[in-house]
Design a protein around this motif. Structure first.
Motif, short mmCIF file in Angstrom:
data_model
loop_
_atom_site.label_atom_id
_atom_site.label_comp_id
_atom_site.label_asym_id
_atom_site.label_seq_id
_atom_site.Cartn_x
_atom_site.Cartn_y
_atom_site.Cartn_z
N ALA A 1 0.83 -1.21 0.00
CA ALA A 1 0.00 0.00 0.00
C ALA A 1 0.87 1.26 0.00
O ALA A 1 0.56 2.23 -0.71
N ALA A 2 1.94 1.26 0.76
CA ALA A 2 2.84 2.41 0.80
C ALA A 2 3.52 2.62 -0.55
O ALA A 2 3.61 3.75 -1.04
N ALA A 3 3.99 1.54 -1.16
CA ALA A 3 4.63 1.64 -2.47
C ALA A 3 3.64 2.13 -3.53
O ALA A 3 3.98 2.99 -4.35
N LEU A 4 2.44 1.61 -3.50
CA LEU A 4 1.41 2.06 -4.42
C LEU A 4 1.10 3.54 -4.21
O LEU A 4 0.92 4.29 -5.17
N GLY A 5 1.08 3.96 -2.95
CA GLY A 5 0.83 5.37 -2.65
C GLY A 5 1.88 6.28 -3.26
O GLY A 5 1.56 7.35 -3.79
N VAL A 6 3.14 5.87 -3.22
CA VAL A 6 4.21 6.68 -3.81
C VAL A 6 4.05 6.74 -5.32
O VAL A 6 4.20 7.81 -5.93
N VAL A 7 3.75 5.63 -5.94
CA VAL A 7 3.57 5.61 -7.40
C VAL A 7 2.41 6.51 -7.80
O VAL A 7 2.53 7.32 -8.73
N VAL A 8 1.30 6.40 -7.11
CA VAL A 8 0.13 7.23 -7.42
C VAL A 8 0.45 8.71 -7.22
O VAL A 8 0.14 9.55 -8.06
N ALA A 9 1.09 9.04 -6.10
CA ALA A 9 1.43 10.44 -5.83
C ALA A 9 2.39 10.99 -6.88
O ALA A 9 2.24 12.13 -7.33
N ALA A 10 3.37 10.19 -7.30
CA ALA A 10 4.32 10.63 -8.32
C ALA A 10 3.64 10.85 -9.67
O ALA A 10 3.90 11.85 -10.36
N VAL A 11 2.76 9.93 -10.05
CA VAL A 11 2.03 10.09 -11.31
C VAL A 11 1.15 11.33 -11.27
O VAL A 11 1.11 12.12 -12.23
N LEU A 12 0.46 11.54 -10.16
CA LEU A 12 -0.38 12.74 -10.03
C LEU A 12 0.47 14.01 -10.10
O LEU A 12 0.10 14.98 -10.75
N ASP A 13 1.62 13.99 -9.43
CA ASP A 13 2.51 15.16 -9.42
C ASP A 13 3.01 15.49 -10.82
O ASP A 13 2.98 16.65 -11.24
N LEU A 14 3.47 14.48 -11.54
CA LEU A 14 4.14 14.73 -12.82
C LEU A 14 3.19 14.81 -14.01
O LEU A 14 3.44 15.59 -14.94
N VAL B 1 -0.71 14.38 -13.94
CA VAL B 1 -2.11 14.79 -13.80
C VAL B 1 -2.19 16.26 -13.39
O VAL B 1 -2.74 17.08 -14.11
N PHE B 2 -1.63 16.58 -12.20
CA PHE B 2 -1.67 17.96 -11.74
C PHE B 2 -0.59 18.81 -12.41
O PHE B 2 -0.70 20.03 -12.44
N ARG B 3 0.46 18.16 -12.89
CA ARG B 3 1.59 18.82 -13.55
C ARG B 3 2.23 19.89 -12.68
O ARG B 3 2.60 20.96 -13.16
N VAL B 4 2.33 19.60 -11.40
CA VAL B 4 2.97 20.52 -10.46
C VAL B 4 4.49 20.36 -10.52
O VAL B 4 5.22 21.33 -10.50
N GLY B 5 4.96 19.13 -10.61
CA GLY B 5 6.38 18.86 -10.77
C GLY B 5 7.23 19.11 -9.53
O GLY B 5 8.39 19.48 -9.65
N LEU B 6 6.65 18.89 -8.36
CA LEU B 6 7.45 19.06 -7.14
C LEU B 6 8.64 18.12 -7.12
O LEU B 6 9.70 18.48 -6.59
N LEU B 7 8.49 16.94 -7.68
CA LEU B 7 9.58 15.97 -7.68
C LEU B 7 10.78 16.46 -8.49
O LEU B 7 11.89 15.96 -8.32
#
Length: 98
Positions: free
Chosen positions: A6-19, A21-27
């Protein structure tokens, strides 16, 4: 699903959303990585207190067993996803309101 998965999936989802979907690019931002250790310090402090005093306990079958300051490493992974997603939403909603 284990806490590890669940934690690993959470990181993948958050990274995909960041880069993508939301295109914020904090990473991609140095300031994010430069300030994230502050979050990790306080996360380790609070997790260390909660797990070290057995206020929060984890099923050994649900985690890989590696611990840092008493807390399972999955907590750091999950915390990363949670902080990233929270900051992404903050920036994304802020852009939309302007």
């Amino acid at each position: 699903m284990t806490y590890t998965a669940a934690a690993a999936l959470g990181v993948v989802v958050a990274a995909v959303l960041d880069l993508f979907v939301f295109r914020v690019g904090l990473l991609k931002r140095v300031v994010f990585w430069a300030t994230y250790p502050i979050v990790v310090f306080f996360q380790l402090l609070s997790n260390g207190i909660l797990t070290g005093r057995n206020i929060v306990m984890y099923d050994p079958d649900a985690i890989i067993g590696w611990r840092l300051v008493y807390a399972p490493v999955e907590d750091l992974v999950f915390g990363f996803a949670m902080v990233l997603l929270t900051l992404d939403l903050w920036v994304w909603w802020g852009r939309r309101s302007n």
